[in-house]
Every structure is written in structure tokens, then in C-alpha cells.
Design a protein around this motif. Sequence first.
Motif, PDB file in Angstrom:
ATOM      1  N   GLU A 162     -40.009 -16.460 -24.162  1.00 42.35           N
ATOM      2  CA  GLU A 162     -38.562 -16.432 -24.358  1.00 42.35           C
ATOM      3  C   GLU A 162     -38.208 -16.690 -25.812  1.00 42.35           C
ATOM      4  O   GLU A 162     -38.866 -17.490 -26.496  1.00 42.35           O
ATOM      5  CB  GLU A 162     -37.890 -17.497 -23.485  1.00 42.35           C
ATOM      6  N   HIS A 163     -37.143 -16.052 -26.285  1.00 45.74           N
ATOM      7  CA  HIS A 163     -36.662 -16.287 -27.647  1.00 45.74           C
ATOM      8  C   HIS A 163     -35.284 -15.667 -27.752  1.00 45.74           C
ATOM      9  O   HIS A 163     -34.902 -14.806 -26.969  1.00 45.74           O
ATOM     10  CB  HIS A 163     -37.588 -15.656 -28.672  1.00 45.74           C
ATOM     11  N   ASP A 164     -34.522 -16.140 -28.724  1.00 48.35           N
ATOM     12  CA  ASP A 164     -33.247 -15.497 -28.986  1.00 48.35           C
ATOM     13  C   ASP A 164     -32.903 -15.624 -30.466  1.00 48.35           C
ATOM     14  O   ASP A 164     -33.054 -14.690 -31.228  1.00 48.35           O
ATOM     15  CB  ASP A 164     -32.150 -16.087 -28.100  1.00 48.35           C
ATOM     16  N   CYS A 165     -32.485 -16.807 -30.892  1.00 46.50           N
ATOM     17  CA  CYS A 165     -31.995 -16.942 -32.268  1.00 46.50           C
ATOM     18  C   CYS A 165     -33.114 -16.905 -33.308  1.00 46.50           C
ATOM     19  O   CYS A 165     -32.933 -16.432 -34.402  1.00 46.50           O
ATOM     20  CB  CYS A 165     -31.223 -18.254 -32.402  1.00 46.50           C
ATOM     21  N   ARG A 166     -34.250 -17.436 -32.963  1.00 51.22           N
ATOM     22  CA  ARG A 166     -35.378 -17.624 -33.891  1.00 51.22           C
ATOM     23  C   ARG A 166     -34.972 -18.466 -35.106  1.00 51.22           C
ATOM     24  O   ARG A 166     -35.533 -18.325 -36.190  1.00 51.22           O
ATOM     25  CB  ARG A 166     -35.975 -16.281 -34.322  1.00 51.22           C
ATOM     26  N   GLU A 167     -33.968 -19.256 -34.944  1.00 43.48           N
ATOM     27  CA  GLU A 167     -33.521 -20.146 -36.019  1.00 43.48           C
ATOM     28  C   GLU A 167     -33.595 -21.601 -35.588  1.00 43.48           C
ATOM     29  O   GLU A 167     -33.076 -22.478 -36.263  1.00 43.48           O
ATOM     30  CB  GLU A 167     -32.058 -19.848 -36.373  1.00 43.48           C
ATOM     31  N   GLY A 168     -34.136 -21.846 -34.426  1.00 42.76           N
ATOM     32  CA  GLY A 168     -34.252 -23.235 -33.955  1.00 42.76           C
ATOM     33  C   GLY A 168     -32.958 -23.821 -33.438  1.00 42.76           C
ATOM     34  O   GLY A 168     -32.806 -25.045 -33.415  1.00 42.76           O
ATOM     35  N   ILE A 169     -32.005 -22.984 -33.039  1.00 40.27           N
ATOM     36  CA  ILE A 169     -30.734 -23.548 -32.593  1.00 40.27           C
ATOM     37  C   ILE A 169     -30.319 -23.147 -31.174  1.00 40.27           C
ATOM     38  O   ILE A 169     -29.368 -23.699 -30.646  1.00 40.27           O
ATOM     39  CB  ILE A 169     -29.582 -23.195 -33.562  1.00 40.27           C
ATOM     40  N   CYS A 170     -31.004 -22.177 -30.576  1.00 38.02           N
ATOM     41  CA  CYS A 170     -30.501 -21.728 -29.271  1.00 38.02           C
ATOM     42  C   CYS A 170     -31.205 -22.396 -28.103  1.00 38.02           C
ATOM     43  O   CYS A 170     -30.643 -22.519 -27.023  1.00 38.02           O
ATOM     44  CB  CYS A 170     -30.607 -20.208 -29.145  1.00 38.02           C
ATOM     45  N   GLY A 171     -32.430 -22.818 -28.303  1.00 40.90           N
ATOM     46  CA  GLY A 171     -33.157 -23.483 -27.223  1.00 40.90           C
ATOM     47  C   GLY A 171     -33.860 -22.547 -26.264  1.00 40.90           C
ATOM     48  O   GLY A 171     -34.302 -22.967 -25.201  1.00 40.90           O
ATOM     49  N   SER A 172     -33.954 -21.260 -26.623  1.00 41.37           N
ATOM     50  CA  SER A 172     -34.626 -20.326 -25.710  1.00 41.37           C
ATOM     51  C   SER A 172     -36.137 -20.461 -25.737  1.00 41.37           C
ATOM     52  O   SER A 172     -36.786 -20.322 -24.711  1.00 41.37           O
ATOM     53  CB  SER A 172     -34.288 -18.883 -26.082  1.00 41.37           C
ATOM     54  N   CYS A 173     -36.675 -20.676 -26.919  1.00 43.78           N
ATOM     55  CA  CYS A 173     -38.128 -20.620 -27.040  1.00 43.78           C
ATOM     56  C   CYS A 173     -38.778 -21.946 -26.677  1.00 43.78           C
ATOM     57  O   CYS A 173     -38.113 -22.969 -26.594  1.00 43.78           O
ATOM     58  CB  CYS A 173     -38.521 -20.226 -28.457  1.00 43.78           C
ATOM     59  N   GLY A 174     -40.070 -21.907 -26.515  1.00 43.96           N
ATOM     60  CA  GLY A 174     -40.813 -23.130 -26.276  1.00 43.96           C
ATOM     61  C   GLY A 174     -41.988 -22.945 -25.357  1.00 43.96           C
ATOM     62  O   GLY A 174     -41.877 -22.271 -24.332  1.00 43.96           O
ATOM     63  N   THR A 197     -39.508 -29.385 -34.735  1.00 40.81           N
ATOM     64  CA  THR A 197     -39.630 -27.950 -35.002  1.00 40.81           C
ATOM     65  C   THR A 197     -39.838 -27.192 -33.691  1.00 40.81           C
ATOM     66  O   THR A 197     -40.708 -27.562 -32.911  1.00 40.81           O
ATOM     67  CB  THR A 197     -40.846 -27.695 -35.921  1.00 40.81           C
ATOM     68  N   THR A 198     -39.032 -26.154 -33.490  1.00 41.01           N
ATOM     69  CA  THR A 198     -39.254 -25.296 -32.324  1.00 41.01           C
ATOM     70  C   THR A 198     -40.357 -24.290 -32.650  1.00 41.01           C
ATOM     71  O   THR A 198     -40.656 -24.068 -33.827  1.00 41.01           O
ATOM     72  CB  THR A 198     -37.977 -24.505 -31.998  1.00 41.01           C
ATOM     73  N   VAL A 199     -40.919 -23.654 -31.630  1.00 37.46           N
ATOM     74  CA  VAL A 199     -42.005 -22.701 -31.910  1.00 37.46           C
ATOM     75  C   VAL A 199     -41.522 -21.519 -32.760  1.00 37.46           C
ATOM     76  O   VAL A 199     -42.297 -20.937 -33.515  1.00 37.46           O
ATOM     77  CB  VAL A 199     -42.714 -22.178 -30.644  1.00 37.46           C
ATOM     78  N   CYS A 200     -40.226 -21.179 -32.669  1.00 41.81           N
ATOM     79  CA  CYS A 200     -39.750 -20.054 -33.485  1.00 41.81           C
ATOM     80  C   CYS A 200     -39.687 -20.433 -34.966  1.00 41.81           C
ATOM     81  O   CYS A 200     -39.683 -19.565 -35.836  1.00 41.81           O
ATOM     82  CB  CYS A 200     -38.381 -19.570 -33.003  1.00 41.81           C
ATOM     83  N   GLN A 201     -39.621 -21.722 -35.249  1.00 40.78           N
ATOM     84  CA  GLN A 201     -39.544 -22.196 -36.627  1.00 40.78           C
ATOM     85  C   GLN A 201     -40.889 -22.711 -37.143  1.00 40.78           C
ATOM     86  O   GLN A 201     -41.001 -23.149 -38.282  1.00 40.78           O
ATOM     87  CB  GLN A 201     -38.510 -23.334 -36.721  1.00 40.78           C
ATOM     88  N   CYS A 226     -28.833 -31.594 -28.860  1.00 39.08           N
ATOM     89  CA  CYS A 226     -29.755 -31.079 -27.834  1.00 39.08           C
ATOM     90  C   CYS A 226     -29.507 -29.592 -27.601  1.00 39.08           C
ATOM     91  O   CYS A 226     -28.385 -29.173 -27.354  1.00 39.08           O
ATOM     92  CB  CYS A 226     -29.578 -31.847 -26.525  1.00 39.08           C
ATOM     93  N   ILE A 227     -30.601 -28.799 -27.668  1.00 40.16           N
ATOM     94  CA  ILE A 227     -30.470 -27.366 -27.454  1.00 40.16           C
ATOM     95  C   ILE A 227     -30.972 -26.955 -26.065  1.00 40.16           C
ATOM     96  O   ILE A 227     -31.036 -25.779 -25.738  1.00 40.16           O
ATOM     97  CB  ILE A 227     -31.214 -26.556 -28.544  1.00 40.16           C
ATOM     98  N   GLY A 228     -31.369 -27.942 -25.268  1.00 41.41           N
ATOM     99  CA  GLY A 228     -31.757 -27.651 -23.886  1.00 41.41           C
ATOM    100  C   GLY A 228     -33.014 -26.822 -23.745  1.00 41.41           C
ATOM    101  O   GLY A 228     -33.135 -26.017 -22.816  1.00 41.41           O
TER     102      GLY A 228
HETATM  103  S1  FES Z   1     -35.553 -18.862 -30.371  1.00 41.04           S
HETATM  104 FE1  FES Z   1     -33.694 -20.009 -30.539  1.00 41.04          FE
HETATM  105  S2  FES Z   1     -34.525 -21.992 -30.717  1.00 41.04           S
HETATM  106 FE2  FES Z   1     -36.329 -20.813 -30.848  1.00 41.04          FE
END
Ligand code: FES
Lengths: 229, 266
Positions: B55-67, B81-85, B159-161
Motif C-alpha cells: 500500500e502507498h499513496d502520498c509517499r511523503e510520510g503523511i498519509c499513513g497508507s504504507c508500512g 520514518t515511514t517506509v516511503c521515506q 498520528c497518521i493511522g
Molecule cells: S505512502 Fe503516505 S505515508 Fe507512506
Amino acid sequence: MSATAALPRQNRAVTFWQSTNGKKVVMAVTGAMMFLFVIGHLLGNLQVFEGPEKINAYAHFLHTIGEVLWLVRITLIVAIVLHITATVQLALRSKQARPVGYSRKEAINSSYASRTMYWSGPIVLAFIIFHLLQFTAGYIHPEAQFIEGDVYHNLVSGFQVWWVSAWYIFAITLLGFHLRHGLWSMFQSVGLAHPRHTLALKNAAFLIATLIVLGYISIPISILLGIVK
Amino acid sequence: MKLTLKIWRQKTHKDKGAFVSYTVDHVDPEMSMLECLDVLNETLTERGEEPVAFEHDCREGICGSCGFMINGVAHGPERATTVCQLTMRHFNDGQELVLEPWRAKAFPAIKDLVVDRRSFDRIIESGGYISVSTGQAPDGNTILVGKETADQAMDAAACIGCGACVAACPNAAAALFTGAKIAHLSILPQGKPERDRRALHMVAQMNAELFGNCTNIGECTGVCPKEIPLEVIATMNRDYLRASWKKREDLEATIPPATEWSANRT
Ligand code: FES
Ligand code: HEM
């Protein structure tokens, strides 16, 4: 998509106990009660260093206040039963919450003591039972004679057996681990925590747990070394 | 650099799933972990194999999709740090990375590294909001909030959930998430009127989902990409205790945790 099921909250005590958070509050309160006992018991025991008369008189005194003694005992038994009931129920819940485990898992931000509460607790319980059978009931008193009322003699002759002392030191150390996490955790559980106090609370918990362990194990160590005989 | 990715592959929630190892040759140290998976997926697609689902969306560490877990740590070795960052320069040439999805009963598997986190949505739905009158936007600063209070609320609101807290928790508990979502509102004046019912309902929902029980271990805050402090859990407990004591609410509403992925899990 999702229907909302509204259930009447019949009894707030029941609902409270049924929630994980409520059970944690019960664990914290009963834990705090047991902690007070642990302190009181230590202060009583340390009188062994003042000689046989002192501690035997203290033990005798406890038996003369019969009703109060039983009140304390019953309170403690209720506390232990509640503490353990909550522990078992919560542990089962957490076990079911991760049916498929990780192939690899690292701990990066937690104390050893916090991760082993479910080991230190039950071992301490086993110890308490053994301990009561040995020094209160006199039912198990390995390699020595149990004399009703002569606490000093029972202590010294009991702890002169090396493995009794070793088991005692081991169990008390685990109690220290349990309290090192528990004394801080209970503040979290009842909702008393603020980032400003966390470090101080954690340090205090560590210090108190260490003092308790040192206090208790000083007795079997002194007996083994022949300082108390 | 060259990396070996040992990835959890699972076709559907019914599939048993297993690890499969892939070698990725030209990993640029400036790539993010997700870009590294993109590169792998291109190769897989060219070879006619199924790409790795994540899962991913913003790839900026702010949406909480990835992990996902990297070598046993949620979101990998870098704190906050999120995995996208997470850039690949934090790994060594030739290293093996074990990628595994979040594992919790309340997060049923969907595919590969993707899990169903709608249990979080249901917790929010049960009380993670404030009721306001709609219409014209109110003037700013009509309700004054002290700087310290605002900061404390913001810390929780960060918290980005993403679910890393549940993933890292040895008990698979959702206390940090629920605590953050309760605390960021209940600290502020706007959140005060619904403070009791929010705590009662969100806690009830959290307990209706199949999360474990918090033992204040602290792994959650260690892996949290937003470094949510553990004290939000105490705020949740305090609000819950207070609300249970006052008993203003007669109804306790929970949403049955059933979705098409999780319907068969009980
Ligand atoms: S893709 Fe949005 S926080 Fe990682
Ligand atoms: C002298 C006896 C004991 C004392 C003083 C004591 C004290 C405490 C305290 C203060 C806590 C923290 C409560 C909280 O986090 O809210 C705690 C937690 C815990 N206790 Fe004990 N305890 C004792 C015996 C036991 C026994 C016999 C068991 C085992 C059955 C046990 C199992 C646990 C567990 C598993 C926790 C962690 C639970 C959690 O944090 O959710 N304890 N204990």
C-alpha cells in the motif's frame, strides 16, 4: 455498510470490568495494594538483624491483633485473585490477537522487565505459595525443624539450606523485575501520566524495585554468610 | 548496491502464504524502500510474474497508507520514518531484508504486504470527531488555546493511522492509536463537550475489535513514524475512567467488525 449495534449499559461496574482498560485499572490498584504489603513485610522482616527477641516479639504482636491480621490477609487474597484473574483474561486476549506470528521481530524500545511480566508474575506466585507453606504453615521446612512461634529460628534454619536461599533470591529478583515495570505501568493504567513526569516515575520505579530486592535478599545472604545465626 | 529482499507472498487471505527471496541488482542508495519495490515489480512484470502488492499513496510520510516490517521492525530501522521515506542508503550492499506484513487478528491479510486496517476506521467512526455547526467558517482565535495545550494536542494529532503501533506491539494492542485519537480532541476546548462519550465509545469499539491488551511496554511509540508519546494511552485511560464513573451515557454503541476480508475470521 456497517450497522451500529447499541447495547444498553446496564451496570457500569460490569461494563468497566469487561473492558481491557477497566481490567488494567483493577490490576493497577491491586498491584499497588500488594506493593504496599511488600514494603510493610520488608520492614517487618529486617528486624531479624536486631536479634531473636525483637522479631519474635513482632511476630507475636501480629498474632495478638487477630482480626486486623485476618482483614489484611483477606484483602491481600482478594487483591491477588483479582490481579491474576485480570492477568489471565488479558493474556488470553492478547494471545488471540496475533494468531500468525512474525518470522522475525526485534524489540527496540522496551525494557526486558516489561516484556516478561507474564513470566515474572506467575513465578512470583509459585514462590508466594512455597513461601507461605514454609514460613507461615511450616508444612515444608526442608532439612530443619519448624518451631511454631520461633520465627527467628525458622528463618535462620530455613535459609541455611542453600537451595532455599537460592530460590528465594531468584524469586525476589523476579519480583523486582515485576515491580520495575509495574510501579510505572500502574500510573499509565489509571491515567496519571504526563510526558514531564514519565522519566522521573520510571527512575523511581527502578530505584524502589532495586531497594526492595536488596532489602529482601540481604536476609538469606547474611544467614548463608553466617552474619546472622 | 545489491540487495536480497525476502518478501512475504500471499495471494489472498485464504492462501497460506510463504516467503520468496528476490535479488535486486541496481539499487540506488537514494531510492526509497517503496521505489526499490517498484523496481522489483517492474522486473517481475517483465518476467510475467505477479508483482508484490503493497500500500502507498502520498509517499511523503503523511498519509499513513504504507508500512510493513523490515527485519523485524515496523517501518524499518530508521526512527520516525515511514517506509516511503526510508532511503536505501541506510542498508548495506549485499544485505538481506525480510519484508513481512503487519500481523494482527484485527488486521486481516488481504494480499502480500497489504492488510485490512478498517478496524482503525471503525474506531474513528465510533467517536473520533467533534460535532460542529456547519455554515460560515468561524473567525480564527475565537476560542483561545494555550500554546502548551495546542502543542500537546498537535503531538497526538500527528498520528497518521499507519498501524505500526499494533504491528510492533507484542500484544497487538491498539492503545497508542486509540489514545492518540482520543487525546488530540479531548485536550482541546472544542473536544471537551463530547469527551466522555468519545472515550466510552472509542474504547468500546477498540475492545470490540480483536486487538490485544496494552501492557505499557512501549514498542509502539518506538516505531511510530510520528513519535506519538506513550502518555496518550494514559489520557485514554483517564478519560475512560472518568466517563465510566460519571455514566452520562446510557448507550454504548459498537460497530460489528465484519468486512469481506474478515467476515470469516471469528
Ligand atoms: S505512502 Fe503516505 S505515508 Fe507512506
Ligand atoms: C507480590 C505480588 C505482586 C505485585 C506486588 C504485583 C504488582 C503489579 C503491578 C503494580 C502491576 C502494574 C499494573 C498495571 O500495569 O496496571 C502489575 C502488573 C502485572 N502483574 Fe503483578 N504483581 C504481583 C503478583 C503478580 C502475580 C502473582 C502475577 C501472575 C499471575 C502477576 C502478573 C502481572 C502481569 C502479567 C502484569 C502486567 C499486566 C499489564 O501491565 O497489563 N503479578 N503487577
